[in-house]
Design an enzyme around this catalytic site. Structure first.
Site, PDB file in Angstrom:
ATOM      1  N   CYS A  28       0.932  -1.443   0.110  1.00  0.00           N
ATOM      2  CA  CYS A  28       0.135  -0.050   0.253  1.00  0.00           C
ATOM      3  C   CYS A  28       1.168   1.554  -0.029  1.00  0.00           C
ATOM      4  CB  CYS A  28      -0.709   0.269   1.139  1.00  0.00           C
ATOM      5  SG  CYS A  28      -1.599   1.294   1.340  1.00  0.00           S
ATOM      6  N   CYS A  31       0.128   3.694   3.138  1.00  0.00           N
ATOM      7  CA  CYS A  31       0.716   3.204   3.948  1.00  0.00           C
ATOM      8  C   CYS A  31       1.978   3.182   3.913  1.00  0.00           C
ATOM      9  CB  CYS A  31       0.774   2.033   4.510  1.00  0.00           C
ATOM     10  SG  CYS A  31      -1.337   0.723   3.816  1.00  0.00           S
TER      11      CYS A  31
END
Length: 108
Positions: A28, A31
């Site tokens: 991600c 993230c």
């Protein structure tokens, strides 16, 4: 940051003290964006215990808790959900700290 290892751990953590679950994944990009500053955020909010939840390892928990975007945060205090910052959007340090400030105020 503590890493979640089992579903059994979830109940223990949810029901004891104040825990902020960070749902994330290695793939991600949003993230990865928050990763560099999260240790400083954790230090600033030392009254909260942070738990890293790998979205891919705990996909059933994501469904149960309505986590449909990452990174996302869900906070519990002694068995009660006290806050959630859940979306698929990139989160800034300021947004995360504002969320955590609100959590800290509810668990004193």
């Amino acid at each position: 940051m503590k890493k979640l290892h089992s579903m059994e751990e979830v109940d223990t953590l949810v029901n004891s003290g104040t825990h902020v679950f960070l749902f994330s994944a290695n793939w991600c990009p949003d993230c990865r964006f928050i990763e560099p500053f999260m240790p400083e955020v954790e230090a600033k909010f030392s009254d909260l215990e942070f738990v890293y939840v790998d979205r891919d390892e705990f996909i059933d928990l994501c469904g149960e808790w309505d986590i449909y975007g990452i990174p996302s945060f869900v906070a519990f205090h002694n068995g009660n959900e006290v806050g959630r910052f859940v979306s698929k959007d990139r989160k800034t340090r300021e947004e995360i700290e504002a969320f955590l400030t609100g959590i800290s105020g509810t668990v004193d």
